[in-house]
Design an enzyme around this catalytic site. Structure first.
Site, PDB file in Angstrom:
ATOM      1  CG  HIS A 198      44.743  36.140  32.031  1.00  0.00           C
ATOM      2  ND1 HIS A 198      45.019  37.359  31.902  1.00  0.00           N
ATOM      3  CD2 HIS A 198      43.837  35.978  32.914  1.00  0.00           C
ATOM      4  CE1 HIS A 198      44.179  37.946  33.012  1.00  0.00           C
ATOM      5  NE2 HIS A 198      43.350  37.088  33.397  1.00  0.00           N
TER       6      HIS A 198
ATOM      7  CE  LYS B 206      30.469  47.204  35.292  1.00  0.00           C
ATOM      8  NZ  LYS B 206      30.953  46.006  36.093  1.00  0.00           N
TER       9      LYS B 206
ATOM     10  NE  ARG C 282      45.250  36.592  40.812  1.00  0.00           N
ATOM     11  CZ  ARG C 282      44.596  37.560  40.771  1.00  0.00           C
ATOM     12  NH1 ARG C 282      45.164  38.590  40.244  1.00  0.00           N
ATOM     13  NH2 ARG C 282      43.607  37.743  40.986  1.00  0.00           N
TER      14      ARG C 282
ATOM     15  CB  SER D 146      43.953  42.398  34.045  1.00  0.00           C
ATOM     16  OG  SER D 146      44.156  41.545  33.353  1.00  0.00           O
TER      17      SER D 146
END
Length: 160
Positions: free
Chosen positions: A19, A43, A95, A132
């Site tokens: 990031h 969430k 990626r 992550s």
């Protein structure tokens, strides 16, 4: 002269070196970068939103701090955030091919809705495997993630 402004969105739960790489590279291309910490209040993330904001701020190099800001947005379309801040583009890191397959439909929808363009930056190959969720999983199971996250994030992970 028009200010070239972009938005780098994500949940950043937690922010990784991948990031950081994308934000630094976006700051070299645009006059202003908004790192938009997008979240769904329904969430529960690993880190609370306020902590994510602080971890992103602590993880970015000081030399770009004048042109990069970090803010949270909840239950909003990304294109609405872009319109609100006057951003001409969304910047996303890729990626690999799987990321492209996932990101392309969203980029096309964003352009359809408001005309905002998406700029894809290929990620650093050394960080291609970093996400992550994978960082959290590896850390939770006792693996070493110190080469994958900024020092403030490593410290925060060790506190949970």
């Amino acid at each position: 002269m028009t200010t070239r402004r972009c938005v780098c969105p994500g949940s950043f739960d937690p922010v990784t070196l991948g990031h950081v790489d994308v934000v630094v590279r976006a700051a070299a291309l645009f006059d202003e970068v908004l790192v938009a910490v997008m979240h769904n209040p329904a969430k529960q993330g690993t880190f609370p939103v306020e902590q994510r904001l602080e971890l992103v701020r602590q993880s970015l190099p000081q030399d770009i701090s004048a042109t990069v800001r970090v803010e949270a947005y909840a239950e909003r379309l990304l294109v609405d955030v872009c319109q609100e801040v006057g951003a001409q583009a969304v910047v996303k890191g890729l990626r690999g091919g799987t990321d492209f397959t996932y990101e392309l439909p969203m980029a096309l929808m964003n352009r359809h809705l408001t005309g905002v363009e998406t700029v894809f930056l290929p990620g650093d190959p050394a960080l291609e495997h970093v996400s992550s969720s994978l960082v959290k999983e590896v850390h939770r199971l006792g693996g070493d993630v110190s080469a994958l996250v900024p020092a403030p994030v490593l410290h925060a992970l060790r506190q949970i």
